[in-house]
Design a protein around this motif. Structure first.
Motif, PDB file in Angstrom:
ATOM      1  N   ILE A   5       0.885  -1.167   0.000  1.00 47.67           N
ATOM      2  CA  ILE A   5       0.000   0.000   0.000  1.00 47.67           C
ATOM      3  C   ILE A   5       0.914   1.205   0.000  1.00 47.67           C
ATOM      4  O   ILE A   5       1.799   1.332   0.852  1.00 47.67           O
ATOM      5  CB  ILE A   5      -0.930   0.009   1.231  1.00 47.67           C
ATOM      6  CG1 ILE A   5      -1.836  -1.201   1.200  1.00 47.67           C
ATOM      7  CG2 ILE A   5      -1.721   1.318   1.278  1.00 47.67           C
ATOM      8  CD1 ILE A   5      -2.712  -1.346   2.410  1.00 47.67           C
ATOM      9  N   GLU A   6       0.715   2.072  -0.947  1.00 44.46           N
ATOM     10  CA  GLU A   6       1.612   3.199  -1.119  1.00 44.46           C
ATOM     11  C   GLU A   6       0.801   4.484  -1.134  1.00 44.46           C
ATOM     12  O   GLU A   6      -0.256   4.561  -1.763  1.00 44.46           O
ATOM     13  CB  GLU A   6       2.350   3.035  -2.453  1.00 44.46           C
ATOM     14  CG  GLU A   6       3.458   4.009  -2.657  1.00 44.46           C
ATOM     15  CD  GLU A   6       4.231   3.683  -3.924  1.00 44.46           C
ATOM     16  OE1 GLU A   6       4.335   4.571  -4.772  1.00 44.46           O
ATOM     17  OE2 GLU A   6       4.699   2.536  -4.053  1.00 44.46           O
ATOM     18  N   ARG A   7       1.303   5.485  -0.420  1.00 49.23           N
ATOM     19  CA  ARG A   7       0.639   6.786  -0.397  1.00 49.23           C
ATOM     20  C   ARG A   7       1.605   7.813  -0.964  1.00 49.23           C
ATOM     21  O   ARG A   7       2.732   7.932  -0.500  1.00 49.23           O
ATOM     22  CB  ARG A   7       0.268   7.145   1.037  1.00 49.23           C
ATOM     23  CG  ARG A   7      -0.420   8.455   1.154  1.00 49.23           C
ATOM     24  CD  ARG A   7      -0.840   8.700   2.576  1.00 49.23           C
ATOM     25  NE  ARG A   7      -1.433  10.020   2.691  1.00 49.23           N
ATOM     26  CZ  ARG A   7      -1.863  10.540   3.801  1.00 49.23           C
ATOM     27  NH1 ARG A   7      -1.765   9.853   4.921  1.00 49.23           N
ATOM     28  NH2 ARG A   7      -2.383  11.731   3.832  1.00 49.23           N
ATOM     29  N   ARG A   8       1.149   8.521  -1.972  1.00 44.67           N
ATOM     30  CA  ARG A   8       1.983   9.540  -2.603  1.00 44.67           C
ATOM     31  C   ARG A   8       1.258  10.872  -2.550  1.00 44.67           C
ATOM     32  O   ARG A   8       0.073  10.952  -2.849  1.00 44.67           O
ATOM     33  CB  ARG A   8       2.253   9.204  -4.065  1.00 44.67           C
ATOM     34  CG  ARG A   8       3.106   7.993  -4.264  1.00 44.67           C
ATOM     35  CD  ARG A   8       3.390   7.810  -5.717  1.00 44.67           C
ATOM     36  NE  ARG A   8       4.081   6.547  -5.923  1.00 44.67           N
ATOM     37  CZ  ARG A   8       4.563   6.159  -7.080  1.00 44.67           C
ATOM     38  NH1 ARG A   8       4.407   6.919  -8.145  1.00 44.67           N
ATOM     39  NH2 ARG A   8       5.182   5.019  -7.190  1.00 44.67           N
ATOM     40  N   ILE A   9       1.981  11.899  -2.193  1.00 48.19           N
ATOM     41  CA  ILE A   9       1.436  13.252  -2.222  1.00 48.19           C
ATOM     42  C   ILE A   9       1.997  13.915  -3.472  1.00 48.19           C
ATOM     43  O   ILE A   9       3.204  14.013  -3.656  1.00 48.19           O
ATOM     44  CB  ILE A   9       1.823  14.041  -0.954  1.00 48.19           C
ATOM     45  CG1 ILE A   9       1.258  13.319   0.267  1.00 48.19           C
ATOM     46  CG2 ILE A   9       1.326  15.470  -1.060  1.00 48.19           C
ATOM     47  CD1 ILE A   9       1.697  13.895   1.573  1.00 48.19           C
ATOM     48  N   VAL A  10       1.089  14.317  -4.335  1.00 46.28           N
ATOM     49  CA  VAL A  10       1.490  14.876  -5.613  1.00 46.28           C
ATOM     50  C   VAL A  10       1.302  16.386  -5.551  1.00 46.28           C
ATOM     51  O   VAL A  10       0.232  16.874  -5.210  1.00 46.28           O
ATOM     52  CB  VAL A  10       0.642  14.270  -6.762  1.00 46.28           C
ATOM     53  CG1 VAL A  10       1.050  14.890  -8.091  1.00 46.28           C
ATOM     54  CG2 VAL A  10       0.794  12.769  -6.766  1.00 46.28           C
TER      55      VAL A  10
END
Length: 91
Positions: free
Chosen positions: A79-84
């Protein structure tokens, strides 16, 4: 002035008819099982009701998804969380 009612699509009409038929089968079977009414169901009709209900209602049986000890099934790898951030913050 009253609002016009939307005419249901053919698909919605078919789903409604199927739900009504299913509820009629359930009601008849329940009345027979609970001896609420003087209802007789022969074995052929009972089997037909069973088949139709299996096709129209979930049987609520539990299903376990697994693997063997040496090769378990991993459904989630990461599970990966990226802030763009946008290139231009002013839009």
């Amino acid at each position: 002035m009253a609002a016009r009612k939307a005419i249901p699509s053919k698909e919605q009409q078919e789903r409604t008819r199927a739900a009504i038929k299913t509820s009629q089968l359930v009601n008849r079977l329940q009345a027979f099982a609970l001896a609420e009414k003087d209802i007789e169901i022969d074995s052929a009709r009972l089997k037909a009701i069973e088949i139709l209900l299996r096709k129209s209602l979930p049987d609520l049986s539990s299903v376990t998804l697994g693997g063997d000890e040496g090769n378990p099934i991993n459904l989630v790898h990461a599970i990966e969380r990226r802030i763009v951030r946008p290139d231009n913050p002013n839009g």
